[in-house]
Design a protein around this motif. Sequence first.
Motif, PDB file in Angstrom:
ATOM      1  N   MET A 138       0.854  -1.200   0.000  1.00  0.00           N
ATOM      2  CA  MET A 138       0.000   0.000   0.000  1.00  0.00           C
ATOM      3  C   MET A 138       0.889   1.249   0.000  1.00  0.00           C
ATOM      4  O   MET A 138       1.782   1.382   0.831  1.00  0.00           O
ATOM      5  CB  MET A 138      -0.901  -0.014   1.255  1.00  0.00           C
ATOM      6  N   LYS A 139       0.636   2.158  -0.943  1.00  0.00           N
ATOM      7  CA  LYS A 139       1.422   3.389  -1.010  1.00  0.00           C
ATOM      8  C   LYS A 139       0.663   4.505  -0.314  1.00  0.00           C
ATOM      9  O   LYS A 139      -0.517   4.712  -0.591  1.00  0.00           O
ATOM     10  CB  LYS A 139       1.698   3.764  -2.476  1.00  0.00           C
ATOM     11  N   VAL A 140       1.357   5.230   0.548  1.00  0.00           N
ATOM     12  CA  VAL A 140       0.741   6.313   1.306  1.00  0.00           C
ATOM     13  C   VAL A 140       1.480   7.608   0.995  1.00  0.00           C
ATOM     14  O   VAL A 140       2.707   7.632   0.916  1.00  0.00           O
ATOM     15  CB  VAL A 140       0.831   6.040   2.827  1.00  0.00           C
ATOM     16  N   VAL A 141       0.722   8.693   0.783  1.00  0.00           N
ATOM     17  CA  VAL A 141       1.324  10.018   0.749  1.00  0.00           C
ATOM     18  C   VAL A 141       0.854  10.748   1.998  1.00  0.00           C
ATOM     19  O   VAL A 141      -0.312  10.660   2.378  1.00  0.00           O
ATOM     20  CB  VAL A 141       0.926  10.807  -0.517  1.00  0.00           C
ATOM     21  N   HIS A 142       1.779  11.449   2.647  1.00  0.00           N
ATOM     22  CA  HIS A 142       1.478  12.146   3.894  1.00  0.00           C
ATOM     23  C   HIS A 142       1.566  13.648   3.653  1.00  0.00           C
ATOM     24  O   HIS A 142       2.523  14.133   3.040  1.00  0.00           O
ATOM     25  CB  HIS A 142       2.492  11.711   4.963  1.00  0.00           C
ATOM     26  N   PHE A 143       0.554  14.398   4.112  1.00  0.00           N
ATOM     27  CA  PHE A 143       0.587  15.858   4.021  1.00  0.00           C
ATOM     28  C   PHE A 143       0.791  16.442   5.414  1.00  0.00           C
ATOM     29  O   PHE A 143       0.079  16.077   6.355  1.00  0.00           O
ATOM     30  CB  PHE A 143      -0.709  16.416   3.427  1.00  0.00           C
ATOM     31  N   ILE A 144       1.759  17.352   5.538  1.00  0.00           N
ATOM     32  CA  ILE A 144       1.978  18.038   6.813  1.00  0.00           C
ATOM     33  C   ILE A 144       2.205  19.528   6.543  1.00  0.00           C
ATOM     34  O   ILE A 144       2.277  19.943   5.392  1.00  0.00           O
ATOM     35  CB  ILE A 144       3.192  17.453   7.580  1.00  0.00           C
ATOM     36  N   ASN A 145       2.351  20.304   7.605  1.00  0.00           N
ATOM     37  CA  ASN A 145       2.582  21.734   7.406  1.00  0.00           C
ATOM     38  C   ASN A 145       4.058  22.089   7.563  1.00  0.00           C
ATOM     39  O   ASN A 145       4.895  21.217   7.827  1.00  0.00           O
ATOM     40  CB  ASN A 145       1.669  22.576   8.317  1.00  0.00           C
ATOM     41  N   HIS A 146       4.372  23.375   7.446  1.00  0.00           N
ATOM     42  CA  HIS A 146       5.762  23.829   7.461  1.00  0.00           C
ATOM     43  C   HIS A 146       6.446  23.530   8.793  1.00  0.00           C
ATOM     44  O   HIS A 146       7.641  23.244   8.847  1.00  0.00           O
ATOM     45  CB  HIS A 146       5.823  25.338   7.181  1.00  0.00           C
ATOM     46  N   PHE A 147       5.669  23.607   9.861  1.00  0.00           N
ATOM     47  CA  PHE A 147       6.247  23.406  11.188  1.00  0.00           C
ATOM     48  C   PHE A 147       6.657  21.956  11.371  1.00  0.00           C
ATOM     49  O   PHE A 147       7.788  21.658  11.753  1.00  0.00           O
ATOM     50  CB  PHE A 147       5.235  23.824  12.257  1.00  0.00           C
ATOM     51  N   PHE A 148       5.758  21.028  11.066  1.00  0.00           N
ATOM     52  CA  PHE A 148       6.073  19.616  11.258  1.00  0.00           C
ATOM     53  C   PHE A 148       7.052  19.105  10.219  1.00  0.00           C
ATOM     54  O   PHE A 148       7.669  18.059  10.405  1.00  0.00           O
ATOM     55  CB  PHE A 148       4.787  18.776  11.293  1.00  0.00           C
ATOM     56  N   ALA A 149       7.207  19.869   9.127  1.00  0.00           N
ATOM     57  CA  ALA A 149       8.217  19.498   8.137  1.00  0.00           C
ATOM     58  C   ALA A 149       9.598  19.991   8.568  1.00  0.00           C
ATOM     59  O   ALA A 149      10.577  19.775   7.864  1.00  0.00           O
ATOM     60  CB  ALA A 149       7.849  20.082   6.770  1.00  0.00           C
ATOM     61  N   GLY A 150       9.653  20.667   9.705  1.00  0.00           N
ATOM     62  CA  GLY A 150      10.929  21.114  10.247  1.00  0.00           C
ATOM     63  C   GLY A 150      11.478  22.370   9.583  1.00  0.00           C
ATOM     64  O   GLY A 150      12.657  22.694   9.732  1.00  0.00           O
ATOM     65  N   ILE A 151      10.609  23.099   8.864  1.00  0.00           N
ATOM     66  CA  ILE A 151      11.088  24.275   8.139  1.00  0.00           C
ATOM     67  C   ILE A 151      11.188  25.478   9.051  1.00  0.00           C
ATOM     68  O   ILE A 151      12.072  26.330   8.909  1.00  0.00           O
ATOM     69  CB  ILE A 151      10.153  24.550   6.944  1.00  0.00           C
ATOM     70  N   GLY A 152      10.286  25.607   9.987  1.00  0.00           N
ATOM     71  CA  GLY A 152      10.351  26.732  10.906  1.00  0.00           C
ATOM     72  C   GLY A 152       9.025  26.979  11.576  1.00  0.00           C
ATOM     73  O   GLY A 152       8.078  26.216  11.425  1.00  0.00           O
ATOM     74  N   GLY A 153       8.979  28.108  12.309  1.00  0.00           N
ATOM     75  CA  GLY A 153       7.768  28.445  13.054  1.00  0.00           C
ATOM     76  C   GLY A 153       6.881  29.386  12.283  1.00  0.00           C
ATOM     77  O   GLY A 153       6.825  29.361  11.047  1.00  0.00           O
ATOM     78  N   GLU A 154       6.199  30.253  13.042  1.00  0.00           N
ATOM     79  CA  GLU A 154       5.232  31.165  12.441  1.00  0.00           C
ATOM     80  C   GLU A 154       5.845  32.021  11.345  1.00  0.00           C
ATOM     81  O   GLU A 154       5.189  32.367  10.362  1.00  0.00           O
ATOM     82  CB  GLU A 154       4.633  32.025  13.551  1.00  0.00           C
ATOM     83  N   GLU A 155       7.118  32.366  11.483  1.00  0.00           N
ATOM     84  CA  GLU A 155       7.763  33.237  10.497  1.00  0.00           C
ATOM     85  C   GLU A 155       7.921  32.541   9.148  1.00  0.00           C
ATOM     86  O   GLU A 155       8.227  33.179   8.152  1.00  0.00           O
ATOM     87  CB  GLU A 155       9.128  33.727  11.029  1.00  0.00           C
ATOM     88  N   ARG A 156       7.708  31.221   9.110  1.00  0.00           N
ATOM     89  CA  ARG A 156       7.816  30.483   7.852  1.00  0.00           C
ATOM     90  C   ARG A 156       6.459  29.985   7.374  1.00  0.00           C
ATOM     91  O   ARG A 156       6.381  29.070   6.555  1.00  0.00           O
ATOM     92  CB  ARG A 156       8.786  29.295   8.003  1.00  0.00           C
ATOM     93  N   ALA A 157       5.390  30.577   7.897  1.00  0.00           N
ATOM     94  CA  ALA A 157       4.042  30.112   7.541  1.00  0.00           C
ATOM     95  C   ALA A 157       3.708  30.380   6.083  1.00  0.00           C
ATOM     96  O   ALA A 157       2.702  29.891   5.575  1.00  0.00           O
ATOM     97  CB  ALA A 157       3.008  30.771   8.444  1.00  0.00           C
ATOM     98  N   ASP A 158       4.567  31.145   5.408  1.00  0.00           N
ATOM     99  CA  ASP A 158       4.302  31.428   4.001  1.00  0.00           C
ATOM    100  C   ASP A 158       5.082  30.490   3.074  1.00  0.00           C
ATOM    101  O   ASP A 158       5.220  30.758   1.887  1.00  0.00           O
ATOM    102  CB  ASP A 158       4.642  32.892   3.680  1.00  0.00           C
ATOM    103  N   THR A 159       5.599  29.406   3.629  1.00  0.00           N
ATOM    104  CA  THR A 159       6.336  28.425   2.819  1.00  0.00           C
ATOM    105  C   THR A 159       5.451  27.857   1.718  1.00  0.00           C
ATOM    106  O   THR A 159       4.356  27.363   2.004  1.00  0.00           O
ATOM    107  CB  THR A 159       6.822  27.260   3.716  1.00  0.00           C
ATOM    108  N   PRO A 160       5.895  27.896   0.476  1.00  0.00           N
ATOM    109  CA  PRO A 160       5.081  27.335  -0.614  1.00  0.00           C
ATOM    110  C   PRO A 160       5.049  25.797  -0.549  1.00  0.00           C
ATOM    111  O   PRO A 160       5.793  25.175   0.197  1.00  0.00           O
ATOM    112  CB  PRO A 160       5.797  27.785  -1.894  1.00  0.00           C
ATOM    113  N   VAL A 161       4.181  25.236  -1.361  1.00  0.00           N
ATOM    114  CA  VAL A 161       4.028  23.781  -1.403  1.00  0.00           C
ATOM    115  C   VAL A 161       5.335  23.129  -1.842  1.00  0.00           C
ATOM    116  O   VAL A 161       5.993  23.593  -2.774  1.00  0.00           O
ATOM    117  CB  VAL A 161       2.902  23.391  -2.396  1.00  0.00           C
TER     118      VAL A 161
END
Lengths: 348, 71
Positions: free
Chosen positions: A1-24
């Motif tokens: 079974m193949k799974v794709v997981h969607f998460i946000n910028h924070f859980f992707a380890g990119i940063g906090g609120e200041e990185r909320a504008d991270t593109p897809v």
Amino acid sequence: MKVVHFINHFFAGIGGEERADTPVGVREGPAGPGNLLQSLLPAGATVVATVFSGDNYFNENLETAGSQVLEIVRQKQPDVLIAGPAFDNGRYGVACAEICHRAASALGITAITAMYEENPGVDVYRGYKNLNTFLFPCSETASGMKEAVARMAAFAARTGQVIGPASEEGYVARGIRKIVRVDKPGWERAIDMLLAKINGNPYVTEVPLRTLEVVTPAPPVADLSQANIALVNTAGIMPFGNPDAFKRRRNNQWRKYPIAAEMALKQGEWEAIHSGYNTMFVNENPNRGMPVDGLRAAEKERLIGRLNDYFYVTPGVQASVNTMKQIGQEMAQQMKAEGVQAAVMVST
Amino acid sequence: MITAMYALSKQLGVPRSVTGTQIPHPCGNPLLSPEQEFAMRKEITLTALEAIRTPVSGPTLFTPRITYSSR
């Protein structure tokens, strides 16, 4: 079974609120909580990719970001999409609900997400009434990560099986009614239910009534040149120093503050108390979050009669819907007592 | 309501939504000069007033005449 997981910028380890504008974006394999997800999925299931988006980027560009995420998911050809868990992060929850709906509709796959029951994403999910999306309630904060991920992984294992109603399976009801055969005819079940009710015994309704409350639009104010207009903000903008001890989330109070002497809100005299967005821009210029200067200009040009002497505020973040409904009604009552005809509200 | 999350506000049934610029500053744009930013904010404000003057039968979106592209 193949799974794709969607998460946000924070859980992707990119940063906090200041990185909320991270593109897809996308990463191969699991990332962040996806690693836990991979370990809890049944044997043979693989998280082949992790798609992520900044919370603000997604919500400010719903159509574009939604399409971008869908395209990436489509290319990976998964059997299941898993989004979140979003806990009580409203923007993230909305993104999860949107993506689940799009993936399930466009690709015909099962889409699973999890979030706190009061997350606005739950309303989005319910509104779509998509047979192939499933939202599981989870804790308010990430302290419940393990349980939430385990719940989603366990349900992913059911892909391909017949799924029962929400009350049995534990996902949040979507209000979809399926026709099923039962042994007793309706009249018999109704009498059983009535007897149970009269005798004080437990019974379960077959038709739970749950509707998203429809708000009747207020009639317009045709001639604003005589009108008293009040400003409201849920950005949390209030006098510097937070004199009434508002919390940065989950408030159940509101206040009004005087602006009769203000032609524009000045930096340093006001601040935004709110844990759900990057407050530096409105702290720098509070009019960006509540346009006092804009309405003063309208007042000067006689486009409105006057700007009300008070503005109203409660920080709109991780708030209980019932509490906010009550606050809205109280604010409206107070405004009427002050002779306000209409309100302009700003939400971050 | 002025908000950058206008798709959500409309979806949840807010009768009159006005398009804000971005979530952290719905009536602002820190990249503009103060004068340009105020002009933009005034236009957003006037659009909110126009919404108040307009009869609506359901959730309706009002878009200010400004050029703002977030990305």
